[in-house]
Design an enzyme around this catalytic site. Structure first.
Site, mmCIF file in Angstrom:
data_model
loop_
_atom_site.group_PDB
_atom_site.id
_atom_site.type_symbol
_atom_site.label_atom_id
_atom_site.label_comp_id
_atom_site.label_asym_id
_atom_site.label_seq_id
_atom_site.Cartn_x
_atom_site.Cartn_y
_atom_site.Cartn_z
ATOM 1 C CB THR A 12 -0.958 0.059 1.218
ATOM 2 O OG1 THR A 12 -0.179 0.283 2.393
ATOM 3 C CG2 THR A 12 -1.781 -1.203 1.357
ATOM 4 N N GLY A 13 2.177 1.102 -0.040
ATOM 5 C CA GLY A 13 3.061 2.268 0.036
ATOM 6 C C GLY A 13 3.173 3.025 -1.284
ATOM 7 N N GLY A 16 5.088 0.711 -3.417
ATOM 8 C CA GLY A 16 4.472 -0.616 -3.351
ATOM 9 C C GLY A 16 3.202 -0.716 -4.180
ATOM 10 C CE LYS A 44 -0.443 2.064 5.572
ATOM 11 N NZ LYS A 44 0.674 1.606 4.757
ATOM 12 C CE LYS A 138 17.231 1.116 0.999
ATOM 13 N NZ LYS A 138 16.727 2.075 0.010
ATOM 14 C CG HIS A 270 20.155 10.002 1.183
ATOM 15 N ND1 HIS A 270 19.110 9.139 1.369
ATOM 16 C CD2 HIS A 270 21.132 9.560 2.009
ATOM 17 C CE1 HIS A 270 19.449 8.204 2.254
ATOM 18 N NE2 HIS A 270 20.665 8.450 2.656
HETATM 19 N N1 LIG Z 1 15.147 6.804 -4.927
HETATM 20 C C1 LIG Z 1 14.325 7.620 -4.330
HETATM 21 O O1 LIG Z 1 14.238 8.806 -4.666
HETATM 22 C C2 LIG Z 1 13.444 7.074 -3.242
HETATM 23 C C3 LIG Z 1 12.462 7.891 -2.668
HETATM 24 C C4 LIG Z 1 11.626 7.323 -1.691
HETATM 25 C C5 LIG Z 1 11.786 5.995 -1.319
HETATM 26 N N2 LIG Z 1 12.764 5.247 -1.880
HETATM 27 C C6 LIG Z 1 12.939 3.818 -1.503
HETATM 28 O O2 LIG Z 1 11.795 3.089 -1.957
HETATM 29 C C7 LIG Z 1 11.435 2.077 -1.011
HETATM 30 C C8 LIG Z 1 9.943 2.213 -0.676
HETATM 31 O O3 LIG Z 1 9.727 3.490 -0.110
HETATM 32 P P1 LIG Z 1 8.279 4.207 -0.068
HETATM 33 O O4 LIG Z 1 8.526 5.671 0.003
HETATM 34 O O5 LIG Z 1 7.423 3.644 -1.149
HETATM 35 O O6 LIG Z 1 7.753 3.702 1.354
HETATM 36 P P2 LIG Z 1 6.432 4.136 2.167
HETATM 37 O O7 LIG Z 1 5.348 4.523 1.234
HETATM 38 O O8 LIG Z 1 6.830 5.134 3.214
HETATM 39 O O9 LIG Z 1 6.078 2.787 2.931
HETATM 40 C C9 LIG Z 1 5.942 1.570 2.239
HETATM 41 C C10 LIG Z 1 5.380 0.495 3.110
HETATM 42 O O10 LIG Z 1 6.257 0.190 4.178
HETATM 43 C C11 LIG Z 1 5.504 -0.541 5.129
HETATM 44 N N3 LIG Z 1 5.834 -0.090 6.479
HETATM 45 C C12 LIG Z 1 6.033 1.166 6.913
HETATM 46 N N4 LIG Z 1 6.253 1.175 8.240
HETATM 47 C C13 LIG Z 1 6.192 -0.123 8.640
HETATM 48 C C14 LIG Z 1 6.310 -0.791 9.880
HETATM 49 N N5 LIG Z 1 6.558 -0.124 11.000
HETATM 50 N N6 LIG Z 1 6.180 -2.134 9.904
HETATM 51 C C15 LIG Z 1 5.935 -2.822 8.787
HETATM 52 N N7 LIG Z 1 5.789 -2.254 7.585
HETATM 53 C C16 LIG Z 1 5.925 -0.924 7.516
HETATM 54 C C17 LIG Z 1 4.028 -0.266 4.843
HETATM 55 O O11 LIG Z 1 3.505 -1.464 4.277
HETATM 56 P P3 LIG Z 1 1.933 -1.865 4.254
HETATM 57 O O12 LIG Z 1 1.513 -1.617 2.849
HETATM 58 O O13 LIG Z 1 1.946 -3.296 4.633
HETATM 59 O O14 LIG Z 1 1.245 -0.999 5.257
HETATM 60 C C18 LIG Z 1 4.082 0.839 3.811
HETATM 61 O O15 LIG Z 1 3.028 0.866 2.926
HETATM 62 C C19 LIG Z 1 12.401 2.239 0.176
HETATM 63 O O16 LIG Z 1 13.429 1.290 0.098
HETATM 64 C C20 LIG Z 1 12.972 3.642 0.012
HETATM 65 O O17 LIG Z 1 14.291 3.759 0.500
HETATM 66 C C21 LIG Z 1 13.577 5.744 -2.848
#
Ligand SMILES: NC(=O)c1ccc[n+]([C@@H]2O[C@H](COP(=O)([O-])OP(=O)(O)OC[C@H]3O[C@@H](n4cnc5c(N)ncnc54)[C@H](OP(=O)(O)O)[C@@H]3O)[C@@H](O)[C@H]2O)c1
Length: 312
Positions: A12-13, A16, A44, A138, A270
């Protein structure tokens, strides 16, 4: 060969939900972990229901219940993790290590994509504190995957376009101004911007691909390798106006960081590596690794100009 069955964790992220979408579009039997901890988070729950409506299977499972993770993993061939990169030491890493343990025990997984999707952590051994925590964590997860002999693919997605292009590469901004912009240094270091839906599609294309087995897939759409000044130039052309430009030196940028919270400092370091050092584009991809837009030329990726048009 049939398409693999996929489990998305963190479905749901921000990234994700795009991975789930891409998985369904590519015709994978798609499972999405449904954590009881999300409780009454209506957004969610609705997102999960919309996936179910499109044919995904919701699988109950919690990071605090090892057995439930093993059972979830046993249903599929491929696990893709997109949990957040919460910058609290040990949090992200701990969750992913639990998933690695479950995958190891289940023993059936043919490919695991851990939650990377950014700068290649293997190239950041000299990264600055406190931001290096994200890369160090990581790398710990990578070592656990490799020690357990789990087949894997690491996706280095470079800059999520929404964060970087939306703010014209200025930290703390996600909407482009029509008046002014702060250049980081000379604004001349190249970075790489990728539409988030494209990241998800490239990642999901890689899961069944023998060419990406045990490799790092760098997403480097050639037209999207640009400096901040070039990004600003594209935006100026779109709005038909020059922005007022000021600039901040590396030294002042680092000094101003000290007043920020820990989490903000992590994000700012970063930006420092990307925008002042050019860490994303200042190396050639090694012979052992692969580039996504070359592997999948059929993906008509979103260019920087197309992405910025959305803000007009
Ligand atoms: N390259 C870039 O510019 C960039 C930018 C942002 C992120 N990223 C990377 O992309 C990846 C995904 O990031 P995102 O921003 O998509 O993440 P996000 O939307 O903040 O969170 C993704 C999911 O993480 C799970 N989560 C969060 N807290 C949790 C907890 N306490 N326990 C268990 N699950 C938890 C939740 O899953 P559920 O769906 O199960 O609730 C949530 O939906 C990361 O590795 C991040 O480093 C890269």
């Amino acid at each position: 060969m049939g398409k693999s069955k996929v489990l998305i964790v963190g479905g749901t992220g921000y990234l994700g939900k795009r991975l789930v979408d891409a998985s369904l579009k590519l015709g994978h039997e798609t499972h999405v972990l449904h954590r009881p901890e999300i409780g009454v988070d209506i957004e969610k729950v609705q997102t999960l229901l919309s996936f179910k409506g499109r044919g995904a299977r919701l699988v109950p499972g919690s990071f605090s219940d090892h057995r439930s993770l093993v059972d979830a993993v046993k249903l599929v061939d491929v696990v893709v993790c997109a949990i957040s990169g919460v910058h609290i030491r040990s949090h992200h890493i701990l969750l992913q290590l639990k998933l690695v343990d479950a995958i190891k025990e289940a023993g059936n997984v043919e490919r695991f994509l851990p939650s990377e999707f950014g700068t290649d952590p293997a190239r950041m051994e000299n990264a600055m504190e406190p931001g290096r925590v994200a890369f160090d964590d990581k790398m710990v997860v990578r070592r656990a995957i490799e020690d357990a002999g789990i087949p894997h693919t690491y996706v280095s997605a470079n800059c999520f376009a929404g964060y970087f292009l939306g703010g014209l590469c200025q930290p703390g901004k996600i909407l482009p101004s029509t008046d002014s912009v702060l250049l980081l240094g000379d604004g001349d270091k190249k970075a790489i911007y990728v539409d988030e839906d494209d990241i998800a599609m490239y990642a999901m294309k890689s899961v069944d691909d023998p060419r990406t087995l045990n490799k790092t897939v760098y997403i480097r759409p050639p037209k999207n390798i640009l400096s901040q000044l070039e990004v600003v130039g594209i935006w100026e052309k779109l709005i038909g106006k020059d922005l007022q430009k000021s600039s901040i030196s590396a030294q002042d940028f680092l000094a101003s960081m000290k007043e920020q919270s820990y989490a903000e400092q992590v994000g700012l370091t970063h930006y420092y590596h990307v925008c002042f050092e050019g860490c994303l584009a200042n190396f050639e991809i090694g012979e052992d690794d692969v580039e996504a837009s070359e592997l999948y030329p059929d993906i008509d990726y979103v260019t920087v100009e197309e992405y910025l048009r959305r803000y007009l």
